[in-house]
Motif scaffolding. Structure first.
Motif, PDB file in Angstrom:
ATOM      1  N   PHE A   1       0.575   4.474  -2.300  1.00  0.00           N
ATOM      2  CA  PHE A   1      -0.677   5.235  -2.259  1.00  0.00           C
ATOM      3  C   PHE A   1      -0.839   6.045  -0.968  1.00  0.00           C
ATOM      4  O   PHE A   1      -1.826   6.753  -0.804  1.00  0.00           O
ATOM      5  CB  PHE A   1      -1.861   4.275  -2.424  1.00  0.00           C
ATOM      6  CG  PHE A   1      -1.624   3.230  -3.484  1.00  0.00           C
ATOM      7  CD1 PHE A   1      -1.632   3.581  -4.822  1.00  0.00           C
ATOM      8  CD2 PHE A   1      -1.349   1.918  -3.136  1.00  0.00           C
ATOM      9  CE1 PHE A   1      -1.392   2.626  -5.807  1.00  0.00           C
ATOM     10  CE2 PHE A   1      -1.109   0.958  -4.108  1.00  0.00           C
ATOM     11  CZ  PHE A   1      -1.127   1.314  -5.454  1.00  0.00           C
ATOM     12  N   ASP A  28      -7.948   0.195  -8.553  1.00  0.00           N
ATOM     13  CA  ASP A  28      -6.774   0.209  -9.430  1.00  0.00           C
ATOM     14  C   ASP A  28      -5.461   0.201  -8.655  1.00  0.00           C
ATOM     15  O   ASP A  28      -4.383   0.286  -9.252  1.00  0.00           O
ATOM     16  CB  ASP A  28      -6.816   1.402 -10.392  1.00  0.00           C
ATOM     17  CG  ASP A  28      -6.869   2.744  -9.659  1.00  0.00           C
ATOM     18  OD1 ASP A  28      -6.828   2.739  -8.415  1.00  0.00           O
ATOM     19  OD2 ASP A  28      -6.953   3.781 -10.347  1.00  0.00           O
ATOM     20  N   TRP A  29      -5.543   0.112  -7.312  1.00  0.00           N
ATOM     21  CA  TRP A  29      -4.301  -0.001  -6.555  1.00  0.00           C
ATOM     22  C   TRP A  29      -3.710  -1.396  -6.693  1.00  0.00           C
ATOM     23  O   TRP A  29      -2.670  -1.581  -7.299  1.00  0.00           O
ATOM     24  CB  TRP A  29      -4.546   0.291  -5.075  1.00  0.00           C
ATOM     25  CG  TRP A  29      -4.908   1.700  -4.756  1.00  0.00           C
ATOM     26  CD1 TRP A  29      -5.046   2.739  -5.633  1.00  0.00           C
ATOM     27  CD2 TRP A  29      -5.200   2.224  -3.464  1.00  0.00           C
ATOM     28  NE1 TRP A  29      -5.402   3.886  -4.960  1.00  0.00           N
ATOM     29  CE2 TRP A  29      -5.504   3.594  -3.622  1.00  0.00           C
ATOM     30  CE3 TRP A  29      -5.239   1.692  -2.192  1.00  0.00           C
ATOM     31  CZ2 TRP A  29      -5.823   4.428  -2.557  1.00  0.00           C
ATOM     32  CZ3 TRP A  29      -5.564   2.502  -1.125  1.00  0.00           C
ATOM     33  CH2 TRP A  29      -5.856   3.855  -1.305  1.00  0.00           C
ATOM     34  N   LEU A  30      -4.412  -2.363  -6.117  1.00  0.00           N
ATOM     35  CA  LEU A  30      -3.926  -3.751  -6.127  1.00  0.00           C
ATOM     36  C   LEU A  30      -4.930  -4.728  -6.714  1.00  0.00           C
ATOM     37  O   LEU A  30      -4.635  -5.908  -6.855  1.00  0.00           O
ATOM     38  CB  LEU A  30      -3.576  -4.200  -4.698  1.00  0.00           C
ATOM     39  CG  LEU A  30      -2.538  -3.373  -3.940  1.00  0.00           C
ATOM     40  CD1 LEU A  30      -2.370  -3.912  -2.521  1.00  0.00           C
ATOM     41  CD2 LEU A  30      -1.214  -3.364  -4.670  1.00  0.00           C
ATOM     42  N   HIS A  49      -3.392   9.255  -0.413  1.00  0.00           N
ATOM     43  CA  HIS A  49      -4.658   8.733   0.100  1.00  0.00           C
ATOM     44  C   HIS A  49      -4.659   8.408   1.598  1.00  0.00           C
ATOM     45  O   HIS A  49      -5.702   8.023   2.139  1.00  0.00           O
ATOM     46  CB  HIS A  49      -5.046   7.469  -0.672  1.00  0.00           C
ATOM     47  CG  HIS A  49      -5.223   7.693  -2.137  1.00  0.00           C
ATOM     48  ND1 HIS A  49      -6.338   8.289  -2.666  1.00  0.00           N
ATOM     49  CD2 HIS A  49      -4.397   7.404  -3.188  1.00  0.00           C
ATOM     50  CE1 HIS A  49      -6.228   8.347  -3.986  1.00  0.00           C
ATOM     51  NE2 HIS A  49      -5.061   7.822  -4.329  1.00  0.00           N
ATOM     52  N   ALA A  83     -10.267   2.344  -0.307  1.00  0.00           N
ATOM     53  CA  ALA A  83      -9.187   1.899  -1.189  1.00  0.00           C
ATOM     54  C   ALA A  83      -9.744   1.796  -2.601  1.00  0.00           C
ATOM     55  O   ALA A  83     -10.922   1.483  -2.787  1.00  0.00           O
ATOM     56  CB  ALA A  83      -8.657   0.540  -0.727  1.00  0.00           C
ATOM     57  N   LYS A  84      -8.909   2.055  -3.578  1.00  0.00           N
ATOM     58  CA  LYS A  84      -9.362   2.062  -4.971  1.00  0.00           C
ATOM     59  C   LYS A  84      -8.982   0.759  -5.662  1.00  0.00           C
ATOM     60  O   LYS A  84      -7.922   0.173  -5.399  1.00  0.00           O
ATOM     61  CB  LYS A  84      -8.763   3.259  -5.707  1.00  0.00           C
ATOM     62  CG  LYS A  84      -9.188   4.602  -5.122  1.00  0.00           C
ATOM     63  CD  LYS A  84      -8.639   5.747  -5.935  1.00  0.00           C
ATOM     64  CE  LYS A  84      -9.036   7.089  -5.323  1.00  0.00           C
ATOM     65  NZ  LYS A  84     -10.494   7.281  -5.320  1.00  0.00           N
ATOM     66  N   LEU A 108       0.807  -1.216   0.000  1.00  0.00           N
ATOM     67  CA  LEU A 108       0.000   0.000   0.000  1.00  0.00           C
ATOM     68  C   LEU A 108       0.845   1.273   0.000  1.00  0.00           C
ATOM     69  O   LEU A 108       0.310   2.378  -0.153  1.00  0.00           O
ATOM     70  CB  LEU A 108      -0.917   0.020   1.228  1.00  0.00           C
ATOM     71  CG  LEU A 108      -1.968  -1.101   1.335  1.00  0.00           C
ATOM     72  CD1 LEU A 108      -2.702  -1.003   2.664  1.00  0.00           C
ATOM     73  CD2 LEU A 108      -2.950  -1.037   0.182  1.00  0.00           C
TER      74      LEU A 108
END
Length: 511
Positions: A103, A163-165, A107, A160-161, A100
């Motif tokens: 980000f 497109d992160w993981l 964020h 959480a988005k 993480l």
């Protein structure tokens, strides 16, 4: 934090120091009962990871009765590489998911989201105050809050988005203990408590305990760690060390220097690993009960409508059943039945929530003495039956007061008007201390019918009359009000002298 049982203050300790001094501390002290349970779980995981655990019920009994030292586990932990236990390691932060990190700058949110009771809805649709809260958190407090999230974190969407993981990162599951009551056997010291709850492990061919894998971090090199791009994938723990250190959340803490002291100022939190339905060997403490809807047998759940002490009968039922078979050593209650002439306290803890928002922590302490299971269960059963009958009697008294005070109410108003006179909430609140006094007296060897239940019944009868009187005091002192009061008191008296009234609650005949 730990309490030594003598001084009013608490001490902040590292994990090694806590294990070394476990015989000198009375208990762990946390900001909530759930946090205390989460830290205890982590200490158990360390004991298992160190290979310091009994391999069968006989060895467990010996460890408990002889107070087997925990120093070898402390020595093992002290000899571990420092970077395995570094809360702020750049690649393998303890208990966290370093993936993480890219980000965090954009964020990361306030540390309040780490605290279950403050976070509310994890997605923060309604209350975003803490997102910009600049108040940092001490690392030790952040660590304990993180452990509580791993164990008790609530379900719901994370901030959480996809497109992160991966798209599954945003969907947080309820933590391993978030849906049930966790029961811990406690002794006079922290060391005693750890030994009591250290369930025996299977034995490897080499003779060592099969303890499983300790989860240092999401990126500690463990094979088969969950990803978030495909469908949800769950797994069984490979042993108790894995179970008690399970990473139920992806969490990352950001350190910052504040006046020369390391603090945590920002947090990211998202979905973690998922568990398959647990095997019985991983539900050592579970108090099983049939659900009221479909009859399935599931671990006892905390309820917003029932105080936890009202489930004491279920806890004592588990111990009474276990005492009938002292050979299988299958769970906590079977092993406790072996400890003759030794009292322990069963501490039950649960988290009540509404959807993704925590409502309250609930806890209760129930005394237990091996060999006294049937007496304790009898007292719990009879005590609860007395209270439930008194609650129903108050309902009928409230209905009588309502009907007399409001002879022609609108149908839609009848429930509201009944609540005005229904004193059941005050009864349950007032009965708790009397119930714990009852169980404490029985745990000291007194037969329930030799006085404790009679005294308890008298106290509940007086309490029932008192709470009804308080509710009726709002009636106006006119003819209708006096009639309503008389009707309610007469209805209560009829219930307390009727043939179905429990013997210990029944009103004695008037002279």
């Amino acid at each position: 934090m730990a309490w030594d049982g003598r001084r009013p203050e608490v001490r902040h300790l590292g994990l090694v120091e806590l294990l070394r001094g476990a015989e000198g501390f009375a208990a762990l002290v946390g900001s909530t009962p759930g946090e205390e349970i989460a830290v205890l779980e982590y200490l158990l995981a360390i004991l298992y990871a160190a290979g310091h655990a009994p391999v069968d019920a006989d060895e467990w009994q010996h460890w408990v009765e002889e107070r087997h030292p925990l120093a070898p586990a402390a020595d093992w932990l002290a000899g571990q590489p420092d970077d395995h236990w570094d809360l702020f390691h750049p690649e393998r932060p303890l208990g966290q998911n370093a993936l993480l990190a890219p980000f965090m700058a954009e964020h990361g949110v306030g540390t309040a989201q780490l605290v279950i009771e403050r976070a509310g809805d994890y997605n923060q649709f309604f209350d975003k105050v803490h997102l910009h809260d600049p108040e940092p958190m001490r690392p030790d407090a952040a660590f304990r809050a993180m452990l509580a999230q791993h164990a008790y974190g609530l379900g719901g969407r994370a901030m959480a988005k996809a497109d992160w993981l991966g798209p599954q990162l945003t969907y947080q599951a309820v933590g391993r203990l978030g849906t049930r009551v966790r029961v811990v056997a406690t002794g006079p010291t922290l060391g005693d408590t750890l030994r009591l709850n250290l369930a025996p492990c299977e034995r490897k061919p080499t003779g060592e305990a099969r303890t499983g894998t300790f989860n240092h971090s999401w990126t500690d090199g463990r094979a088969g760690r969950r990803t978030f791009r495909a469908r949800k994938v769950s797994r069984q723990p490979d042993g108790p060390a894995d179970l008690h250190s399970f990473l139920g959340r992806s969490i990352l803490l950001r350190p910052v220097l504040v006046d020369g002291e390391v603090m945590v100022d920002r947090v990211l939190q998202a979905a973690g690993e998922l568990l398959d339905p647990l095997l019985p060997m991983y539900l050592q403490d579970a108090v099983l009960e049939k659900t009221r809807t479909d009859g399935k047998v599931l671990p006892l759940r905390p309820s917003e409508d029932r105080a936890l002490w009202r489930e004491a009968h279920a806890v004592y039922a588990a111990t009474a059943t276990a005492s009938q078979d002292l050979t299988k050593g299958a769970d906590l209650y079977d092993r406790l039945a072996r400890l003759l002439d030794r009292r322990v306290d069963l501490v039950a803890v649960g988290l009540i929530s509404r959807q993704a928002t925590a409502t309250a922590w609930v806890s209760g302490t129930f005394p237990y003495v091996p060999g006294e299971e049937d007496r304790l269960k009898e007292a719990a059963d009879e005590g609860l039956a007395i209270c439930e009958y008194a609650a129903k009697a108050l309902y009928t008294a409230a209905a009588a007061a309502r009907d007399a005070a409001y002879p022609n109410p609108k149908p839609a108003d009848k429930t509201r008007l009944l609540k005005r006179f229904h004193a059941e909430p005050e009864l349950w609140a007032g009965a708790a201390d009397h119930f714990f006094a009852l169980m404490s007296e029985v745990s000291r060897g007194t037969r329930p019918g030799d006085g404790p239940l009679a005294n308890f019944g008298t106290e509940i009868r007086l309490l029932t009359k008192s709470v009804l009187k308080d509710r009726l005091s709002s009636l106006t002192p006119n003819g209708r009000g006096m009639n309503a009061r008389a009707q309610a008191e007469q209805r209560l008296r009829k219930r307390l002298t009727g043939p179905t009234c429990p013997a210990y609650l029944k009103e004695p005949p008037r002279a």
